[in-house]
Scaffold this motif. Structure first.
Motif, mmCIF file in Angstrom:
data_model
loop_
_atom_site.group_PDB
_atom_site.id
_atom_site.type_symbol
_atom_site.label_atom_id
_atom_site.label_comp_id
_atom_site.label_asym_id
_atom_site.label_seq_id
_atom_site.Cartn_x
_atom_site.Cartn_y
_atom_site.Cartn_z
ATOM 1 N N GLU A 183 0.808 -1.224 0.000
ATOM 2 C CA GLU A 183 0.000 0.000 0.000
ATOM 3 C C GLU A 183 0.838 1.270 0.000
ATOM 4 O OE1 GLU A 183 -3.723 -1.623 2.584
ATOM 5 O OE2 GLU A 183 -3.128 0.443 2.944
ATOM 6 N N HIS A 226 -0.906 3.051 -4.969
ATOM 7 C CA HIS A 226 -2.042 2.322 -4.423
ATOM 8 C C HIS A 226 -3.384 2.974 -4.789
ATOM 9 C CE1 HIS A 226 -4.385 -0.033 -1.585
ATOM 10 N NE2 HIS A 226 -4.777 1.069 -0.969
ATOM 11 N N HIS A 227 -3.509 4.279 -4.540
ATOM 12 C CA HIS A 227 -4.809 4.917 -4.731
ATOM 13 C C HIS A 227 -5.190 4.980 -6.190
ATOM 14 C CE1 HIS A 227 -5.577 5.634 -0.593
ATOM 15 N NE2 HIS A 227 -4.336 6.066 -0.440
ATOM 16 N N LEU A 244 -6.407 1.593 -7.160
ATOM 17 C CA LEU A 244 -7.760 1.347 -6.651
ATOM 18 C C LEU A 244 -8.788 2.049 -7.538
ATOM 19 C CD1 LEU A 244 -7.858 1.486 -2.742
ATOM 20 C CD2 LEU A 244 -7.915 -0.488 -4.278
ATOM 21 N N ALA A 245 -8.437 3.289 -7.907
ATOM 22 C CA ALA A 245 -9.355 4.076 -8.712
ATOM 23 C C ALA A 245 -9.558 3.463 -10.088
ATOM 24 C CB ALA A 245 -8.831 5.503 -8.839
#
Lengths: 586, 581
Positions: free
Chosen positions: B535, B554-555, B558-559
């Motif tokens: 992460e 990570h973000h 995820l998106a």
């Protein structure tokens, strides 16, 4: 560990079962020894009665010749036969020992196996009994034969001339003294050499296992140095053992042998010079010289076998330790004939190691004919329930009841007649399909086929070249993984159990096989109590009731539909198994 | 004779010991001739009535003198000869060990541990036996035979010798036959023994099945059958072995008979004395050893040749990866990789392809993906355990193969999937790469790896032995020890190759937090299955079937709602199930 004092006589008692062979062997040995020592005696007679006085009587010489040839043949043949008999006794004893330890080990309660490394247990059964065999063949047999031989030679010597015999007799305590010193000095060094050798092998083995790590951490040179140091140490220790052998074994015995020879010649010459006494004949000295060469070898052999003795006693005491273990106590009582298959767990607590609880106060009831599914994550204790039902282990607290009767009271036979289990790994014998279903229970072909049909194996068997008589190999390669699992199921059903336990039986199979197993289960539903422990939820969606376990407790229970409706562990488990994480790119 | 040639280097190396042994053996062979000779003289003197006390004592003194010399010489030749052969054993073992130490992982996939161990033990023993016992059998066997024959032929009477020796070739023939038979018997006994082992193994490992089906009787019956077969095979060996005695007995007996008969005739004609006949029969006994020696020699030679070949097979494999580089890696070098295609030697399947990227010093990289996606292969290539023309790795501008292996391995430290612990103390295991580390440094590394408290709970703390003779650690404890071991190295690049799989999420997060603090300016590569471990990484790559499919933080991942995002959600449920929610 047992002392030599207890172990050795106990080993000896095993030979008593072969009393007759033993007696025959001893008689043959005595005869062989007599024939053996007769040779030089006959030659002595020839030299003294015919050769020296220059008397050439054809009859007498022919008689001696025949006697000599006869004695030689008899000694050779008798010696051969008796040595085989000793071996035979040894092999029989070892077979008995192997049978005893193996049958004791397989009858021990399962928990006895939890903390015993399999490798060391197998080593007890095979290597240690092998070492006991060495005791019988290499030590006992050799000792008895050699002692009789040496005694026989001394008797023959005494018959010829007892004073010369006494000179030779001095040889024996001298040898024994040397051997005593040898044992005192060499045992610790030999011990050390053995330890170093196993250290060397352990280091080599460990290096092979951990070579990548050694390379990654750039420790090659340090490991090489350590290994070289141990190897050098081993070399030097072995050199010390060899030095001791060289100082005290064969060269020493030969030294004593030559000294005895000198003693003999001295007495012989002295006797000839001192004409007053009774003259020792040339033939006598000839016979003594031949005998002298014959009893040094047996003495050397005996001393070299002593090491084997100690090892064998240690091994034997380890074997006996297992043989003396208490087998599992099997209650003999049978339950009332009318049993249905009601099962109740009544406050069952269990732990494998006595510290970490695996089942915490488990309570549930299963009515006869119900289909119960048990699910849970790894370590939830679900498989332990199967182990307790099969009585592999006993609960520390609480009871498991079958038709109201404590499972612990059931005889082994009754238990096996009522319960059957299918485990994760199928187990195929190198035998025909029919034998694999029957596994020695003596079922009729009709029963076998009925069981096979009930689980859907029949169609597959019919495709095999010889149908039910097709011989499978042990790895079961003629059957697919799924078919092997069906075979296990058929095997379980063939015993017409009241309770069938499936312990993760679908864990390793493809979905097609799982579907087959599922169909079989549906067919069986209602006629038999089904306890299906599964990792895959799809196997148990049709169950009457599902127990959801977590860390030794029942967290939820109910039907598939009910459990799915409530937020909780079962729904998450279900979600996990139905979520497909798509593989991209592939 | 091939083996003599092969071992010539060693005989040359140890020529002194071998020469001393041969000289001493010759002296012993000659000295040994004296006692029977003297015995014959004494017998003759007695028979003729010419013996004097003086003469008797002189002869006996001579025997005792010979005995003393023979004793000393025998001790000395054993010392030289066996020292030489034992030394060869030690040397071969060491070379073998050092050779294995240099081999890459691919080598150990070709050779099973059991097989390598067998070569290091029984094959080395067979060669050692050749350099000792076989040399003895060859030299002393021939020598004793020739010397004794000469004495018999020329010293006593050639007619008597020829007659008495008639049965001896038969003995040599029989010895050879029994020896061959025995060897075959041993092989089959060994096979039966391993069948017995298999039977025991089968039942013990399958004990649950045995018990569930009440198969005890069946298992016992099959074990008993194997035990019977083993004992039959052993009986065959015993039957062969038991033939030695009668063969010796009959040939020596008939030879004696012929000697006495022929000798009597010669004595009768006044051409031989009784004493000479006595010496003669004593010498005959000396011939048993040479007869035995030839058969034995053939056997040892055969075994030695097979063993030496097997050793050479391994010793002649050169390491696949040559250490030819000359460069060192700069501490802050940037790693670049460009893997167009990689497959393992001998395999068709492409395991890594189109994977390009770079990693700056001080940054962290996460590589995730399903089992078999090529994650670990990336590490193997980075460590140069495998090479491929289509796979390029370089530090700044220097390709891997131009770097010293030593420098590469100093620069990168890996915590592998399967952590291996040596059977020594815990402290020594942590200090594997840095044996001089202080106890404080070791404890500090253990704290960073969250294993310090576990270690203190063991009976002897850091001095607790692990492995076969010590305690058994859980998978998680092993992994954390391996991490501590790697942290102690303080390398520029730390690679965690699925090294957190056996620890729980909370511990994983703590360890990762410690790593971030302790290795602030260092590079870390985390390869894992559980996404929580990456992460915080600066860059994450998702591998699928050997190809990168998603990359980013990570973000961002995820998106993007791809595999990464799905897997992340899946693992969240998995976590819930694990916690019983």
């Amino acid at each position: 560990m047992n002392s030599i004092a207890g172990t050795f006589p106990r080993l000896l008692r095993y030979t008593l079962e072969h009393r007759r062979t033993l007696v025959t062997a001893i008689i043959l040995l005595l005869l062989a020894t007599a024939a053996d020592v007769a040779g030089p005696l006959l030659i002595k007679h020839f030299i003294d009665d015919y050769l020296m006085p220059n008397q050439w009587s054809v009859n007498g010489i022919a008689l001696i010749l025949l006697g000599y040839i006869g004695a030689a043949l008899a000694a050779a043949w008798l010696g051969y036969r008796q040595s085989l008999l000793w071996n035979h006794i040894a092999q029989q004893v070892v077979r008995t020992l192997r049978h005893q330890i193996f049958s004791r080990v397989v009858s021990l309660p399962l928990k006895r196996f939890d903390y015993t490394p399999t490798g060391s247990l197998i080593s007890r059964i095979t290597n240690d009994t092998e070492s006991v065999k060495e005791l019988f063949v290499g030590v006992l047999g050799v000792y008895i034969q050699n002692i009789v031989r040496v005694v026989g030679i001394f008797i023959a010597m005494a018959l010829l001339n007892w004073r010369l015999m006494l000179v030779c007799l001095l040889f024996v305590p001298a040898v024994i003294l040397v051997m005593y010193c040898y044992r005192r000095l060499s045992t610790p060094v030999f011990q050390r050499a053995r330890e170093l050798l196993s250290d060397i092998n352990a280091r080599m083995n460990e290096m092979i296992q951990g070579v990548t790590v050694i390379q990654l951490f750039r420790q090659e040179q340090r490991f090489a140095r350590q290994y070289a140091a141990t190897a050098q140490d081993h070399f030097e220790t072995r050199r010390r053992t060899m030095q001791m052998d060289a100082l005290l074994l064969r060269p020493m015995v030969d030294l004593l042998h030559l000294s005895t020879l000198a003693g003999l010649l001295y007495l012989f010459g002295l006797n000839a010079l001192d004409s007053a006494g009774e003259l020792i004949e040339v033939g006598v000295i000839y016979a003594f010289l031949s005998y002298l060469g014959r009893f040094t070898e047996p003495l050397i052999e005996m001393t070299q076998r002593l090491n084997l003795f100690q090892q064998a006693i240690v091994s034997a005491s380890r074997v006996f330790a297992w043989i003396d273990e208490q087998p599992e106590q099997m209650p003999a009582q049978n339950p009332a004939a009318s049993s249905h298959g009601d099962i109740e767990f009544d406050g069952v607590r269990f732990s494998y190691d006595g510290v970490k609880p695996v089942l915490k106060d488990i309570r549930f009831r299963i009515a006869a004919g119900q289909f119960i599914g048990i699910v849970g994550h790894t370590g939830s204790g679900k498989s332990t329930i199967a182990s307790l039902l099969m009585r592999f282990y006993s609960p520390q607290q609480g009871r498991i009841l079958l038709d109201g009767q404590d499972l612990a009271q059931l005889s082994q036979q009754a238990l096996r007649a009522r319960f059957a289990i299918v485990q994760q790994d199928s187990f195929v014998l190198a035998a025909s399909v029919a034998d694999n279903i029957d596994i020695g229970r003596g079922l009729s072909r009709a029963d076998i086929e009925a069981a096979s049909k009930a689980v859907g194996l029949h169609v597959h068997v019919q495709k095999l070249p010889q149908g039910y008589d097709t011989v499978l190999d042990e790895k079961g390669q003629s059957l697919s993984v799924g078919q092997r699992q069906l075979l296990s199921l058929a095997r379980a059903m063939a015993g017409k159990p009241q309770v069938l336990v499936l312990d993760e039986a679908t864990a390793n199979v493809d979905s097609e096989t799982e579907a087959l197993v599922q169909q079989s289960l549906l067919k069986l539903k209602g006629s038999i109590t089904l306890i299906v422990i599964a990792h895959r939820l799809s196997t148990i969606t049709q169950a009457d009731r599902i127990l959801v376990m977590h860390q030794g407790e029942i967290m939820q229970q109910g039907s598939h539909r009910m459990l799915l409706a409530e937020e909780g562990l079962y729904r998450h488990l279900h979600e996990l198994q139905t979520t497909q994480v798509v593989e991209v790119g592939g | 004779m091939w083996l003599f040639g092969q071992l010539r280097w060693y005989f040359r190396l140890q020529w002194r010991r071998y020469s001393i042994a041969m000289v001493l053996l010759s002296l012993v062979a000659l000295l040994n001739l004296l006692p029977p000779w003297i015995s014959g003289r004494v017998v003759d003197a007695v028979a003729a009535g010419t013996l004097s006390m003086d003469q008797l004592l002189r002869q006996l003194a001579l025997i005792l003198l010979v005995a003393a010399f023979v004793y000393v010489f025998r001790y000395l030749w054993r010392l030289s000869l066996y020292s030489a052969s034992y030394q060869l054993g030690a040397l071969l073992r060491r070379r073998f060990y050092e050779h294995l130490l240099r081999q890459p992982p691919a080598f150990f996939q070709r050779h099973k541990t059991g097989d390598l161990m067998a070569r290091a033990t029984s094959d080395v023993n067979a060669v050692e036996m050749f350099a000792g016992e076989a040399m003895l059998a060859m030299f002393d066997g021939v020598l004793t035979g020739v010397v004794v024959l000469c004495v018999l032929l020329f010293g006593i009477d050639w007619r008597l010798t020829l007659v008495a020796l008639l049965p001896w070739p038969l003995m040599a023939y029989w010895f050879w036959r029994i020896n061959t038979e025995l060897h075959a018997g041993f092989v089959s006994a060994q096979e039966q023994f391993s069948v017995l082992n298999d039977r025991a193994q089968e039942s013990i490992t399958g004990i649950r099945m045995v018990k569930a089906y009440g198969l005890e009787q069946r298992a016992i019956a099959s074990f008993d059958a194997a035990a019977l077969a083993a004992s039959d095979a052993n009986m065959r060996v015993a039957r062969s072995e038991a033939k030695y005695d009668p063969v010796i007995f009959l040939t020596v007996g008939s030879s004696f008979l012929l000697a006495i008969a022929c000798g009597a005739w010669l004595i009768h004609r006044g051409e031989l004395s009784v004493g000479q006949l006595t010496s003669f029969t004593l010498y005959l006994g000396f011939l048993i050893w040479p007869m035995f020696a030839y058969g034995w020699l053939l056997n040892l030679l055969e075994r030695g040749v097979v063993a030496y070949r097997r050793l050479n097979e391994v010793m002649e494999t050169a390491p696949d990866i040559a250490d030819t580089g000359t460069w060192n890696i700069a501490p802050d070098a940037t790693l670049h990789w460009d893997v167009r295609e990689f497959r393992y030697p001998g395999h068709e399947q492409i395991v890594l392809a189109n994977f390009t990227g770079r990693l700056q010093s001080g940054h962290s990289l996460g590589i995730v993906g399903a089992t078999g996606s090529g994650k670990s292969t990336f590490v193997r290539l980075l460590l140069r355990q495998y090479e491929h023309p289509q796979a390029h790795f370089r530090f700044d501008d220097i390709p891997l193969r131009e770097l010293k292996l030593e420098s590469l391995r100093r620069h990168i430290v890996v915590v592998p999937q399967e952590s291996f612990l040596f059977s020594t103390t815990i402290a020594a295991n942590i200090a594997l790469g840095n044996p001089d580390a202080t106890p404080d440094a070791i404890a500090q590394a253990a704290r960073l790896a969250n294993v310090h408290d576990d270690i203190l709970a063991f009976p002897d703390g850091y001095d607790t032995l692990v492995g076969e003779k010590g305690i058994t650690l859980s998978g998680g404890q092993k992994q954390r020890l391996a991490i501590a071991r790697a942290l102690l190295m303080d390398a520029a690049i730390l690679v965690l190759d699925d090294a957190l799989s056996a620890v729980d999420v909370a511990t994983e997060q703590q360890i990762l937090q410690h790593l971030r603090e302790a290795r602030r300016a260092r590079t870390t590569i985390i390869i894992c299955h559980r996404l929580t471990a990456v992460e915080q990484a600066d860059h994450i790559v998702v591998l699928s079937h050997g190809q990168p499919t998603e990359q980013g933080r990570h973000h961002a991942l995820l998106a993007a709602d791809g595999w990464y995002a799905q897997m992340y959600r899946y693992q969240q449920i998995e976590q819930a199930v694990e916690e019983g929610r």
